[in-house]
Design a protein around this motif. Structure first.
Motif, PDB file in Angstrom:
ATOM      1  N   SER A 115     -54.062 -16.715 -43.919  1.00  0.00           N
ATOM      2  CA  SER A 115     -53.795 -16.050 -42.649  1.00  0.00           C
ATOM      3  C   SER A 115     -52.329 -15.683 -42.507  1.00  0.00           C
ATOM      4  N   SER A 116     -52.054 -14.422 -42.283  1.00  0.00           N
ATOM      5  CA  SER A 116     -50.686 -13.932 -42.126  1.00  0.00           C
ATOM      6  C   SER A 116     -50.023 -14.527 -40.888  1.00  0.00           C
ATOM      7  N   MET A 117     -50.756 -14.542 -39.773  1.00  0.00           N
ATOM      8  CA  MET A 117     -50.179 -15.007 -38.519  1.00  0.00           C
ATOM      9  C   MET A 117     -49.858 -16.499 -38.578  1.00  0.00           C
ATOM     10  N   VAL A 118     -50.758 -17.300 -39.181  1.00  0.00           N
ATOM     11  CA  VAL A 118     -50.512 -18.742 -39.315  1.00  0.00           C
ATOM     12  C   VAL A 118     -49.305 -18.983 -40.216  1.00  0.00           C
ATOM     13  N   GLY A 119     -49.157 -18.166 -41.271  1.00  0.00           N
ATOM     14  CA  GLY A 119     -48.011 -18.297 -42.161  1.00  0.00           C
ATOM     15  C   GLY A 119     -46.695 -18.061 -41.435  1.00  0.00           C
ATOM     16  N   SER A 120     -46.628 -16.974 -40.666  1.00  0.00           N
ATOM     17  CA  SER A 120     -45.406 -16.668 -39.910  1.00  0.00           C
ATOM     18  C   SER A 120     -45.119 -17.739 -38.871  1.00  0.00           C
ATOM     19  N   LEU A 121     -46.175 -18.227 -38.218  1.00  0.00           N
ATOM     20  CA  LEU A 121     -46.013 -19.222 -37.160  1.00  0.00           C
ATOM     21  C   LEU A 121     -45.531 -20.559 -37.731  1.00  0.00           C
ATOM     22  N   THR A 122     -46.120 -20.976 -38.849  1.00  0.00           N
ATOM     23  CA  THR A 122     -45.794 -22.290 -39.415  1.00  0.00           C
ATOM     24  C   THR A 122     -44.384 -22.314 -39.994  1.00  0.00           C
ATOM     25  N   ILE A 123     -44.093 -21.387 -40.896  1.00  0.00           N
ATOM     26  CA  ILE A 123     -42.768 -21.365 -41.527  1.00  0.00           C
ATOM     27  C   ILE A 123     -41.716 -20.866 -40.547  1.00  0.00           C
ATOM     28  N   GLY A 124     -42.070 -19.858 -39.758  1.00  0.00           N
ATOM     29  CA  GLY A 124     -41.112 -19.294 -38.809  1.00  0.00           C
ATOM     30  C   GLY A 124     -40.669 -20.273 -37.750  1.00  0.00           C
ATOM     31  N   GLY A 125     -41.601 -21.145 -37.311  1.00  0.00           N
ATOM     32  CA  GLY A 125     -41.251 -22.115 -36.280  1.00  0.00           C
ATOM     33  C   GLY A 125     -40.147 -23.063 -36.716  1.00  0.00           C
ATOM     34  N   VAL A 126     -40.055 -23.336 -38.014  1.00  0.00           N
ATOM     35  CA  VAL A 126     -39.009 -24.208 -38.553  1.00  0.00           C
ATOM     36  C   VAL A 126     -37.796 -23.401 -38.997  1.00  0.00           C
ATOM     37  N   ALA A 127     -38.053 -22.287 -39.688  1.00  0.00           N
ATOM     38  CA  ALA A 127     -36.969 -21.547 -40.339  1.00  0.00           C
ATOM     39  C   ALA A 127     -36.120 -20.740 -39.359  1.00  0.00           C
ATOM     40  N   LEU A 128     -36.727 -20.150 -38.334  1.00  0.00           N
ATOM     41  CA  LEU A 128     -35.953 -19.273 -37.448  1.00  0.00           C
ATOM     42  C   LEU A 128     -34.836 -20.017 -36.724  1.00  0.00           C
ATOM     43  N   PRO A 129     -35.098 -21.168 -36.084  1.00  0.00           N
ATOM     44  CA  PRO A 129     -33.975 -21.893 -35.465  1.00  0.00           C
ATOM     45  C   PRO A 129     -32.913 -22.305 -36.474  1.00  0.00           C
ATOM     46  N   GLU A 130     -33.347 -22.707 -37.665  1.00  0.00           N
ATOM     47  CA  GLU A 130     -32.392 -23.119 -38.707  1.00  0.00           C
ATOM     48  C   GLU A 130     -31.512 -21.943 -39.123  1.00  0.00           C
ATOM     49  N   MET A 131     -32.118 -20.772 -39.340  1.00  0.00           N
ATOM     50  CA  MET A 131     -31.347 -19.603 -39.766  1.00  0.00           C
ATOM     51  C   MET A 131     -30.406 -19.140 -38.666  1.00  0.00           C
ATOM     52  N   LYS A 132     -30.846 -19.223 -37.422  1.00  0.00           N
ATOM     53  CA  LYS A 132     -29.967 -18.838 -36.304  1.00  0.00           C
ATOM     54  C   LYS A 132     -28.778 -19.798 -36.227  1.00  0.00           C
ATOM     55  N   LYS A 133     -29.051 -21.094 -36.427  1.00  0.00           N
ATOM     56  CA  LYS A 133     -27.981 -22.104 -36.370  1.00  0.00           C
ATOM     57  C   LYS A 133     -26.958 -21.893 -37.486  1.00  0.00           C
ATOM     58  N   LEU A 134     -27.440 -21.470 -38.656  1.00  0.00           N
ATOM     59  CA  LEU A 134     -26.548 -21.254 -39.792  1.00  0.00           C
ATOM     60  C   LEU A 134     -25.730 -19.975 -39.672  1.00  0.00           C
ATOM     61  N   GLY A 135     -26.142 -19.064 -38.770  1.00  0.00           N
ATOM     62  CA  GLY A 135     -25.379 -17.846 -38.546  1.00  0.00           C
ATOM     63  C   GLY A 135     -25.956 -16.580 -39.150  1.00  0.00           C
ATOM     64  N   TYR A 136     -27.244 -16.590 -39.489  1.00  0.00           N
ATOM     65  CA  TYR A 136     -27.890 -15.380 -40.011  1.00  0.00           C
ATOM     66  C   TYR A 136     -28.055 -14.355 -38.896  1.00  0.00           C
ATOM     67  N   ASP A 137     -27.946 -13.091 -39.252  1.00  0.00           N
ATOM     68  CA  ASP A 137     -28.172 -12.014 -38.304  1.00  0.00           C
ATOM     69  C   ASP A 137     -29.623 -12.080 -37.790  1.00  0.00           C
TER      70      ASP A 137
END
Length: 433
Positions: A115-137
């Protein structure tokens, strides 16, 4: 009644019912019923409809769908998915490791969940805050995660490939095998996009992250569960030991054990996974059932066959036909989600592609990539809204769309590669035969 009257009538009623807000499964069924009554009469049509709907719900092949959905929900509600991202991110000391790690984690998740949506939700829920904290655009971070989720659709097992195989009566095992090489190529193309983005806009990617690397034990806990689940699915299907349904059942049972054993899954999380699976299957089950009725009416009036004959009478070249079909799906994908498109359009489109001389395994991969593009194109791009929702309003939907554009371009490049070198998809199935 002429076939074109039926085709136009079905399409017109379907658009009318969708336009007034009727859910797509009910719109499909409602558009089909007047023609079904005309064919069989009121009482016979009701009985045959019940039999066709029941036939969908007891179909052994379709049992793989809820099992793969349940598997993905279990991983999403345990720490298996987040642990995989943390390993991919921390295990590589290069500039942009969080972005590359997100792509790799999405690919790994795609190897066990379709499932595409489950993939984005699962990995994105962890990775997006981490990437924002590290300073990614914001555009890069959201684009990587929205596009990364689509890898679950191409890398087997894939729900779209499963539905494609059911609708077109194509070997699901061969479709899964055919998706492996294009899936890995797409992972490489996504990494190239991140690298080029970093070269063009150096400020959008921070310097090398010096976070402490994972220990060997943490690595085993992070990679081990995904590796075992993926190995069970891959070997059992590709060696012929089990059917996709049997492989899904064994993998789901293994996932339950691993999710509780090393993934920290709670009883409440298990119950939530069951409820989420039932909600998903409630919709998919109705959609499958309505799609059977819709397909029966189309087949009875020979709409796909007549449409194919009309199209071929124009004497267009095979690749012109393919270009028209791809353009049609990309436009349609702006308004419908992939599963609905599969059951509404494929009964008419796949006879046309067969008549044009294309290999249906190969076309299944091209079709699936166009479905990946569909979940990234507004206004109904599901992954766009998943990532925007995860950001809790800190990232605008326009930024997510902007971030996805280079990744959509890489999918177009992959389609071009498949057209130029069909062996990219057909070589592995032919070799394993």
């Amino acid at each position: 009644m002429e076939w074109y009257h039926v085709g136009i009538g079905l399409l017109g009623l379907l658009m009318l019912f969708i336009g007034i807000g009727l859910p797509i499964p009910f719109a499909l069924a409602a558009a089909s019923m007047p023609f079904l009554f005309y064919i069989q009469g009121w009482s016979t049509a009701l009985v045959s409809s019940e039999l066709k709907l029941w036939g969908v719900w007891i179909d052994y092949i379709l049992l793989a769908v809820p099992l793969f959905v349940f598997l993905g929900e279990l991983i999403g509600r345990s720490s298996i998915g987040p642990n995989l991202y943390q390993f991919m991110h921390r295990g590589v000391r290069v500039r942009g490791s969080a972005a590359y790690g997100s792509i790799a984690a999405c690919a790994g998740f795609g190897a066990v969940c379709g499932s595409s949506m489950v993939g984005s939700l699962t990995i994105g829920g962890v990775a997006l805050p981490e990437m924002k904290k590290l300073g990614y655009d914001s555009r890069l971070a959201s684009g990587v995660l929205a596009a990364g989720g689509t890898l679950s659709v191409l890398i087997p097992p894939s729900l779209i490939l499963l539905f494609y195989g059911i609708v077109t009566d194509t070997s699901i095992g061969e479709l899964f095998i055919a998706g492996m090489v294009p899936g890995l190529v797409l992972v490489l193309l996504f990494c190239v996009v991140v690298y080029v983005w970093g070269r063009l806009y150096p400020s959008h990617i921070p310097e090398v992250d010096r976070t402490a690397r994972s220990s060997l034990r943490q690595m085993a806990i992070s990679v081990g569960p995904i590796f075992l689940i993926g190995l069970v699915i891959t070997l059992s299907i590709y060696t012929g030991i089990a059917t996709p349904t049997e492989a899904a059942g064994v993998a789901a049972l293994l996932t339950i054990v691993l999710a509780f054993g090393v993934g920290g899954l709670t009883i409440q999380g298990f119950q939530d996974a069951l409820m989420a699976t039932m909600r998903t299957m409630g919709y998919l089950g109705l959609l499958l059932s309505a799609g059977v009725l819709f397909g029966f009416v189309l087949t009875y009036y020979r709409v796909p066959q007549q449409f194919t004959e009309l199209f071929l009478a124009w004497e267009l070249g095979p690749y012109m036909v393919l270009a028209i079909v791809i353009a049609f799906y990309i436009v349609l994908g702006m308004f419908l989600e992939p599963v609905s498109m599969t059951f509404i359009t494929l009964p008419t489109i796949f006879p046309l592609m067969q008549a044009a001389g294309f290999d249906m395994i190969w076309f299944g991969i091209v079709y699936t990539i166009t479905m990946e593009i569909a979940v990234l194109t507004p206004p109904v791009g599901l992954n766009l809204y998943v990532i925007q929702g995860i950001s809790r309003g800190t990232i605008a939907i326009g930024e997510v769309i902007h971030g996805c554009l280079p990744f959509i371009a890489s999918m177009v490049v992959l389609i071009a590669l498949l057209i130029a070198l069909p062996e990219t998809a057909t070589w592995l199935p032919a070799t394993l035969k």
